[in-house]
Design an enzyme around this catalytic site. Structure first.
Site, short mmCIF file in Angstrom:
data_model
loop_
_atom_site.label_atom_id
_atom_site.label_comp_id
_atom_site.label_asym_id
_atom_site.label_seq_id
_atom_site.Cartn_x
_atom_site.Cartn_y
_atom_site.Cartn_z
N ASP A 67 9.19 4.14 -8.61
CA ASP A 67 9.99 4.47 -7.43
C ASP A 67 11.31 3.70 -7.42
OD1 ASP A 67 8.78 2.01 -7.00
OD2 ASP A 67 7.53 2.69 -5.34
N HIS A 138 -0.22 2.36 0.85
CA HIS A 138 0.55 3.22 -0.07
C HIS A 138 0.39 2.78 -1.52
CE1 HIS A 138 4.49 0.63 0.46
NE2 HIS A 138 3.80 0.16 -0.54
N GLU A 143 3.64 7.07 1.36
CA GLU A 143 3.31 6.48 2.65
C GLU A 143 2.19 7.28 3.34
OE1 GLU A 143 4.34 3.69 2.94
OE2 GLU A 143 6.51 3.42 3.10
P1 PGA Z 1 4.08 -6.26 -3.26
O1 PGA Z 1 4.29 -4.71 -2.98
O2 PGA Z 1 3.54 -6.39 -4.65
O3 PGA Z 1 5.43 -6.89 -3.12
O4 PGA Z 1 3.10 -6.76 -2.24
C1 PGA Z 1 3.27 -3.82 -3.29
C2 PGA Z 1 3.61 -2.42 -2.83
O5 PGA Z 1 4.28 -2.24 -1.81
O6 PGA Z 1 3.16 -1.47 -3.51
#
Ligand code: PGA
Length: 244
Positions: A67, A138, A143
């Protein structure tokens, strides 16, 4: 679905990097699905060390990232393009023409999203995909409410995601409101998936992903239907799982 409870972040990162090393040693031309976020940084560090020690090479690897924020150029310090190059790609021998990270500044996303899907298919599909998980459940930026059949698309970010990611920006209002993301179905096409999670703020999402109903309210729950997925969790992230 396999669930491995790790001693700590370091242990989790070691097991995750071992999955990549095994993949590369059995297929030096592997197609890797890569993720941003704070969670996989330890895994990437281990892979850089392994590369520098001469144990693995990325020279023939193709990579696809999950993404990117809409509106951020690749040289913006919070863009996922920038993150991936700083944290990993610049420090290994991967060839830039085989690195794919969704662009946040396209004119025609209808065409571009299909182009991204086509590149994954042309490469033969993703052999090993690493995922984090959002506190809202997510995977990538799929989302709550995203169709489980979704492919690469543009999405509005959930308010919880904007709150979670505000820590990386000067202020919450600087967090982009939209992103381009692989869809749930795109991710589910990967041959093997590993998901990493640490900390108590992921515990509810992990419970819903592993033991909740499969549905779009927690897009990670789709992984219950994948034939080869392993969750690597620390004890805090696993705290709300009940024995079955
Ligand atoms: P993070 O994000 O590793 O910074 O906790 C994970 C995500 O949002 O998929």
């Amino acid at each position: 679905m396999n669930v491995v409870i790790c001693d700590d972040y370091q242990h989790m990162s070691t097991l995750a990097s071992r999955a990549f090393i095994d993949c590369l040693q059995s297929n030096p031309r592997a197609v890797l699905g890569l993720a941003t976020g704070s969670t996989p940084i330890g895994c990437y560090k281990n892979l850089i060390d392994s590369y520098k020690a001469g144990n693995i090479s990325f020279a023939e690897v193709t990579s696809f990232n999950l993404d990117e924020y809409i509106g951020l150029h690749r040289d913006h310090p919070q863009s996922y393009y920038y993150f991936m190059h700083q944290q990993f790609l610049n420090q290994v021998d991967i060839q830039s023409q085989r690195v794919f990270i969704p662009s946040g500044v396209e004119e025609n996303y209808g065409v571009y999203c299909q182009w991204y899907e086509d590149r994954i298919n042309e490469a033969g599909g993703i052999d090993l995909q690493i995922l984090g998980i959002g506190s809202d459940g997510h995977i990538a930026f799929n989302e709550p409410g995203t169709a489980l059949g979704s492919r690469t698309h543009i999405t509005d970010l959930d308010h919880q995601t904007i709150d979670d990611n505000a820590r990386f920006f000067d202020s919450k209002s600087d967090v982009p409101k939209r992103a381009i993301t692989m869809g749930v179905a795109t991710i589910m096409d990967a041959k093997k998936i590993i998901l990493l999670a640490t900390g108590e703020n992921k515990a509810a999402a992990i419970r819903d992903a592993i033991q909740g109903p499969v549905g779009s309210e927690c897009t990670a729950s789709a992984l219950q239907q994948h034939p080869n997925v392993t969750f690597y969790l620390d004890k805090a992230a696993a705290a709300l799982l009940h024995n079955e």
